[in-house]
Design a protein around this motif. Structure first.
Motif: not given
Lengths: 460, 215
Positions: A104-128
């Motif tokens: 259920r955590e399987r999701k898709t990250m999309y390439g986004r175009r500038p000024d796209t305001t109606d999508d929900r971008p991928w959210v990545h957090v943390g640091g290595g």
């Protein structure tokens, strides 16, 4: 697209040249010429470019840079050459999305175009980059993974075994890499989201042997996670990187092509970094067969990415690829201020406004100059992800005046940034709830300041 | 042309990073009887100082710095034989052995520092990247170095800096050299912990540090 073995062969058959001559006779003069040819100029004020014609010229310059300068393989001392047709075909065939995680955590990250305001971008957090104490490692990963809005995590590095440093290329490094992966997966399991992907695999590995060892499935990584392969120095494609390319392509894993063009290095200033960063995304797809790109331009002296020219250049590279290639991108912000400081949050807000409106996905940032062990504070990253999601509702033109208001709040502090806090200073050891009122107040104050500037950042 | 005007022309040619103009100015100065050391001290080095300041202020970047250094090196191929002919020795601030520690393949920061050292009047021996610790020591012995400068970008390669210092101690030659460390993963605290003689967070500050250590 030309096949992978043909790509590897290009490192064996191109013109022989020394590394110094590659830079001084090919890369640097070609980059300079292309910046002039395509009239690419930063006006020293703009943070978020909204000129699409300029954006497209940056992309064309990036294509020409690879076609005319080539990449450099230090092991063979040869230029890896690709024709413009091969490059453009690779751009047209680049992945437009990448799918990560399991069940259920399987999701898709999309390439986004500038000024796209109606999508929900991928959210990545943390640091290595943090050298994190083992005792709080799992608490940190568990807390990051427990935030609902998070789609993937980067996990810290454990570089100690039995209290000793693990040396690069040592057997201890292999054990540290394996342990990092095992503990990270366990931390994610404890959050109740065992399928959540780790997309900075493998943070404790500096060599292919450590990466391959830690990729053993029993340790908890899967091809549906993401594995980073980086360009070591400007335009350099080394054998170690190509070994990783060979292996991770062989197991059909997600590959995060990773680049850190240096502002002030061979790429020069803002214009050169914008073109080179864009070129890396093209190379990441063509040479590494990446499914997403980790874009991490950095200031060569300050070791951060939140100066005005760098934010402009990073946003520009996102817009250039977003408009012309569609390759999914996350951008790794290195920020001056330490964890939990207002400076850190202001820098991140400015960065998010620029990058997310320009086509990047959301990635919380590292403290860079004021970094210290155990300074990955998960609630910082949640706050920054919320900033990113709020920025995704804006266009570049709407974001620019807010970014201009934000920059003076941290710009003068970048050379001597505010020191931050550690995980232990922020959270109760048992409940993992925030108990540091100063930390909470700084975050609340910044959220209020942003709202006052017209940038509402709702709590998610 | 008077000497002051000649100094200015030499300086400008370096600031313009114009190798042909540098060689033309150098040959002209020598033809008019100027001492080759004066050509360096009052013409070329002041130009390199300007280049260093411009680099520090981000008016120019690494490519321009390299062009200026290459132009300077070309000039030195003309000037060094003249200095030797006159029975003199080239004046230099000191000799530095520089490299990136074993296991670390990062070069850009080290290359910037190397150029700034060279353009500040140091003789520099660059061992490159992924350098075995004993190569630092052997080279320092061979060239009678004043300073060993060790770069490390990765947290996992920092130990290599400590190893060089430990090996110098084991050999009883620690006091023979000043050891300075730098690179992305280093801090002043780390330098103090391993007993380095100095640390710098920027290439420009490293030149100031090295100059003070050999003064």
């Amino acid at each position: 697209m030309i096949d992978l073995i043909e790509v590897f062969d290009r490192a064996e058959v191109g013109p022989l040249i020394s590394e110094t001559d590659y830079y001084m006779k090919r890369y640097v003069p070609k980059l300079t010429e292309l910046i002039a040819r395509y009239k690419i100029k930063w006006d020293k004020e703009t943070i978020i470019n909204a000129d699409d014609d300029l954006t497209d010229r940056v992309f064309q310059a990036a294509v020409d840079l690879l076609a005319e300068a080539g990449a450099y393989c230090p092991e063979t001392n040869r230029v890896m050459q690709f024709s413009r047709e091969e490059i453009l075909l690779a751009c047209s065939q680049a992945p437009k999305s990448a799918t990560f995680g399991e069940d259920r955590e399987r999701k898709t990250m999309y390439g986004r175009r500038p000024d796209t305001t109606d999508d929900r971008p991928w959210v990545h957090v943390g640091g290595g980059i943090y050298t994190t104490d083992e005792q709080i490692f799992m608490d940190t990963v568990e807390k990051m993974a427990s935030f609902d809005i998070v789609d993937s995590v980067s996990v810290p590095s454990i570089l100690h075994l039995r209290g000793k440093d693990s040396r690069v290329r040592s057997p201890q490094e292999i054990l540290a890499a394996c342990k990092t992966v095992r503990l990270a997966r366990e931390g994610i399991r404890r959050s109740g989201r065992s399928g959540l992907p780790i997309i900075n695999g493998i943070s404790a590995a500096s060599q292919p042997a450590s990466m391959f060892a830690a990729s053993y499935p029993d340790f908890g990584l899967r091809p549906s996670d993401g594995f980073l392969i980086d360009f070591l120095s400007e335009m350099v494609v080394g054998y170690e990187a190509l070994q990783k390319v060979a292996f991770y392509n062989s197991i059909s894993a997600n590959i995060g092509s990773t680049s850190t063009p240096l502002f002030g290095g061979y790429a020069g200033g803002a214009e050169g970094v914008a073109v080179t960063a864009t070129c890396y995304m093209i190379m990441g797809n063509l040479i590494f067969r990446g499914t997403y790109h980790y874009n991490a331009p950095l200031h060569s002296k300050l070791h951060l990415s939140s100066t005005k020219p760098l934010i402009w250049a990073i946003a520009m590279s996102n817009a250039a690829v977003g408009r012309n290639m569609g390759y999914p991108m996350v951008n790794l912000p290195y920020l001056g201020g330490g964890s939990g400081t207002k400076q850190y949050h202001y820098e991140m807000a400015c960065y998010m406004l620029a990058i997310v409106t320009s086509g990047g996905n959301v990635f919380s940032g590292h403290p860079a100059m004021a970094v210290q062990s155990d300074s990955l504070v998960p609630d910082d990253h949640k706050f920054h992800a919320e900033m990113g999601l709020a920025a995704a509702k804006l266009t570049r033109a709407e974001a620019e005046p807010i970014a201009q208001k934000l920059f003076p709040l941290f710009g003068d502090k970048l050379k001597d940034p505010d020191k931050g806090m550690t995980f232990q200073e922020v959270y109760d050891a048992k409940t993992k709830q925030i108990v540091n009122s100063e930390y909470q107040k700084a975050m609340d104050d910044v959220r209020g300041d942003l709202a006052g500037m017209g940038f509402e950042v709702p709590v998610c | 042309m008077g000497n002051e005007a000649m100094h200015e022309q030499l300086k400008k040619s370096i600031v313009d990073q114009d190798e042909d103009a540098v060689l033309e100015a150098v040959n002209k100065a020598l033809a008019e009887g100027m001492d080759p050391r004066e050509v360096i001290d009052k013409g070329l080095l002041p130009g390199l100082n300007v280049i260093g300041e411009q680099f520090e202020c981000e008016d120019i970047f690494l490519p321009e710095l390299m062009q200026a250094a290459l132009a300077f090196q070309s000039a030195m191929t003309v000037l060094e034989p003249k200095i030797k002919e006159a029975g003199g020795a080239e004046q230099k601030k000191g000799t530095i052995v520089i490299g990136t520690v074993k296991g670390d393949l990062h070069s850009i920061g080290k290359n910037i520092l190397k150029l700034l050292f060279e353009t500040s009047g140091f003789e520099v021996h660059d061992l490159g990247i992924d350098v075995d610790l004993f190569k630092f020591i052997d080279k320092a012995n061979e060239v009678n170095a004043d300073i060993i400068a060790i770069s490390a970008l990765l947290t996992t390669t920092l130990i290599g800096q400590r190893d060089v210092i430990d090996a110098l101690k084991d050999q009883g030659t620690r006091d023979k050299y000043k050891v300075i460390v730098g690179g992305g993963a280093t801090t002043k605290e780390w330098a103090d912990t391993i007993g380095a003689d100095g640390w710098s967070g920027s290439a420009y500050d490293a030149v100031v540090l090295a100059t003070s250590l050999v003064s």
